[in-house]
Design a protein around this motif. Structure first.
Motif, mmCIF file in Angstrom:
data_model
loop_
_atom_site.group_PDB
_atom_site.id
_atom_site.type_symbol
_atom_site.label_atom_id
_atom_site.label_comp_id
_atom_site.label_asym_id
_atom_site.label_seq_id
_atom_site.Cartn_x
_atom_site.Cartn_y
_atom_site.Cartn_z
ATOM 1 N N MET A 1 75.083 18.195 15.693
ATOM 2 C CA MET A 1 74.022 19.041 16.172
ATOM 3 C C MET A 1 73.829 20.192 15.197
ATOM 4 S SD MET A 1 73.674 20.742 19.891
ATOM 5 C CE MET A 1 73.784 22.497 19.851
ATOM 6 N N THR A 2 72.606 20.396 14.748
ATOM 7 C CA THR A 2 72.320 21.476 13.815
ATOM 8 C C THR A 2 71.897 22.723 14.574
ATOM 9 O OG1 THR A 2 70.023 20.803 13.610
ATOM 10 C CG2 THR A 2 71.583 19.849 12.040
ATOM 11 N N LEU A 3 72.237 23.858 14.024
ATOM 12 C CA LEU A 3 71.851 25.114 14.642
ATOM 13 C C LEU A 3 70.432 25.472 14.217
ATOM 14 C CD1 LEU A 3 75.130 27.152 14.139
ATOM 15 C CD2 LEU A 3 74.326 26.045 16.205
ATOM 16 N N LEU A 4 69.672 25.995 15.152
ATOM 17 C CA LEU A 4 68.300 26.381 14.869
ATOM 18 C C LEU A 4 68.263 27.782 14.279
ATOM 19 C CD1 LEU A 4 66.643 25.078 18.119
ATOM 20 C CD2 LEU A 4 66.578 24.037 15.888
ATOM 21 N N PRO A 5 67.294 28.074 13.435
ATOM 22 C CA PRO A 5 67.183 29.435 12.908
ATOM 23 C C PRO A 5 66.974 30.431 14.051
ATOM 24 C CG PRO A 5 65.684 27.944 11.754
ATOM 25 C CD PRO A 5 66.280 27.188 12.885
ATOM 26 N N SER A 6 67.364 31.666 13.813
ATOM 27 C CA SER A 6 67.274 32.663 14.871
ATOM 28 C C SER A 6 65.824 33.014 15.210
ATOM 29 C CB SER A 6 68.028 33.924 14.449
ATOM 30 O OG SER A 6 67.439 34.454 13.268
ATOM 31 N N LYS A 7 64.868 32.679 14.352
ATOM 32 C CA LYS A 7 63.470 32.982 14.619
ATOM 33 C C LYS A 7 62.852 32.008 15.630
ATOM 34 C CE LYS A 7 62.567 35.023 10.130
ATOM 35 N NZ LYS A 7 61.767 34.979 8.915
ATOM 36 N N THR A 8 63.540 30.951 15.950
ATOM 37 C CA THR A 8 63.017 29.979 16.904
ATOM 38 C C THR A 8 63.218 30.520 18.312
ATOM 39 O OG1 THR A 8 63.643 28.188 15.424
ATOM 40 C CG2 THR A 8 63.162 27.595 17.677
ATOM 41 N N ASN A 9 62.119 30.624 19.048
ATOM 42 C CA ASN A 9 62.242 31.068 20.429
ATOM 43 C C ASN A 9 61.330 30.217 21.305
ATOM 44 O OD1 ASN A 9 59.639 32.126 20.314
ATOM 45 N ND2 ASN A 9 60.340 34.184 19.832
ATOM 46 N N PRO A 10 61.560 30.231 22.603
ATOM 47 C CA PRO A 10 60.791 29.369 23.503
ATOM 48 C C PRO A 10 59.289 29.639 23.479
ATOM 49 C CG PRO A 10 62.751 30.163 24.613
ATOM 50 C CD PRO A 10 62.662 30.894 23.317
ATOM 51 N N LEU A 11 58.897 30.886 23.275
ATOM 52 C CA LEU A 11 57.472 31.205 23.257
ATOM 53 C C LEU A 11 56.767 30.547 22.071
ATOM 54 C CD1 LEU A 11 55.163 32.707 24.572
ATOM 55 C CD2 LEU A 11 55.731 34.681 23.150
ATOM 56 N N HIS A 12 57.400 30.576 20.917
ATOM 57 C CA HIS A 12 56.823 29.899 19.750
ATOM 58 C C HIS A 12 56.715 28.398 19.983
ATOM 59 C CE1 HIS A 12 58.175 33.380 16.950
ATOM 60 N NE2 HIS A 12 56.949 33.593 17.410
ATOM 61 N N CYS A 13 57.731 27.830 20.584
ATOM 62 C CA CYS A 13 57.726 26.389 20.853
ATOM 63 C C CYS A 13 56.641 26.013 21.860
ATOM 64 C CB CYS A 13 59.089 25.946 21.366
ATOM 65 S SG CYS A 13 60.393 26.097 20.143
ATOM 66 N N LEU A 14 56.503 26.821 22.906
ATOM 67 C CA LEU A 14 55.474 26.528 23.900
ATOM 68 C C LEU A 14 54.070 26.700 23.328
ATOM 69 C CD1 LEU A 14 56.726 27.916 27.312
ATOM 70 C CD2 LEU A 14 56.317 25.556 26.644
ATOM 71 N N THR A 15 53.905 27.683 22.449
ATOM 72 C CA THR A 15 52.607 27.867 21.803
ATOM 73 C C THR A 15 52.267 26.656 20.942
ATOM 74 O OG1 THR A 15 52.953 30.252 21.757
ATOM 75 C CG2 THR A 15 51.247 29.383 20.326
ATOM 76 N N GLY A 16 53.231 26.184 20.180
ATOM 77 C CA GLY A 16 53.020 24.984 19.371
ATOM 78 C C GLY A 16 52.762 23.762 20.225
ATOM 79 N N ALA A 17 53.469 23.657 21.334
ATOM 80 C CA ALA A 17 53.261 22.523 22.238
ATOM 81 C C ALA A 17 51.874 22.564 22.856
ATOM 82 C CB ALA A 17 54.323 22.518 23.332
ATOM 83 N N LEU A 18 51.408 23.760 23.188
ATOM 84 C CA LEU A 18 50.070 23.901 23.747
ATOM 85 C C LEU A 18 49.002 23.499 22.731
ATOM 86 C CD1 LEU A 18 48.346 24.889 26.146
ATOM 87 C CD2 LEU A 18 48.335 27.122 25.061
ATOM 88 N N ILE A 19 49.182 23.924 21.495
ATOM 89 C CA ILE A 19 48.223 23.567 20.447
ATOM 90 C C ILE A 19 48.241 22.063 20.191
ATOM 91 C CG2 ILE A 19 47.708 23.823 17.983
ATOM 92 C CD1 ILE A 19 48.732 26.736 18.266
ATOM 93 N N ALA A 20 49.435 21.492 20.043
ATOM 94 C CA ALA A 20 49.547 20.059 19.778
ATOM 95 C C ALA A 20 49.043 19.237 20.962
ATOM 96 C CB ALA A 20 50.999 19.688 19.463
ATOM 97 N N GLY A 21 49.333 19.686 22.173
ATOM 98 C CA GLY A 21 48.852 18.977 23.356
ATOM 99 C C GLY A 21 47.341 19.017 23.472
#
Length: 97
Positions: A1-21
């Protein structure tokens, strides 16, 4: 399992998911409209080569739109899963502290 960079947060992921969706949904509707258009307008030619090329191009266009729809949909699902993973890791870290 790789560690994610500290800049990764749930809000960024959800924003990307919303755009991709959203892009996936728009491409899904576009694919349906293109397929309906191609199905309702037959190729009117008696030349076999022209007919074969027209069918090949139609298949290619619908196939590429379908591929793009699938890619954006899978990306959206992956980003939602990453959001859930990040939230779970934060919850576990708070429980351990």
């Amino acid at each position: 399992m790789t560690l994610l960079p500290s800049k990764t947060n749930p809000l960024h992921c959800l924003t990307g998911a919303l755009i991709a969706g959203t892009l996936g949904l728009l491409l899904y509707r576009l694919t349906g409209a293109i397929a309906y258009l191609f199905a309702s307008h037959a190729v009117s030619t008696h030349n076999q080569l022209v007919y074969s090329l027209a069918v090949a191009v139609r298949t290619l266009v619908v196939g590429l739109c379908t591929l793009a729809t699938g890619v954006f949909s899978i990306i959206a699902l992956g980003l939602v899963a990453l959001t859930l993973q990040l939230l779970w890791e934060r919850w576990v870290q708070r429980e351990q502290a």
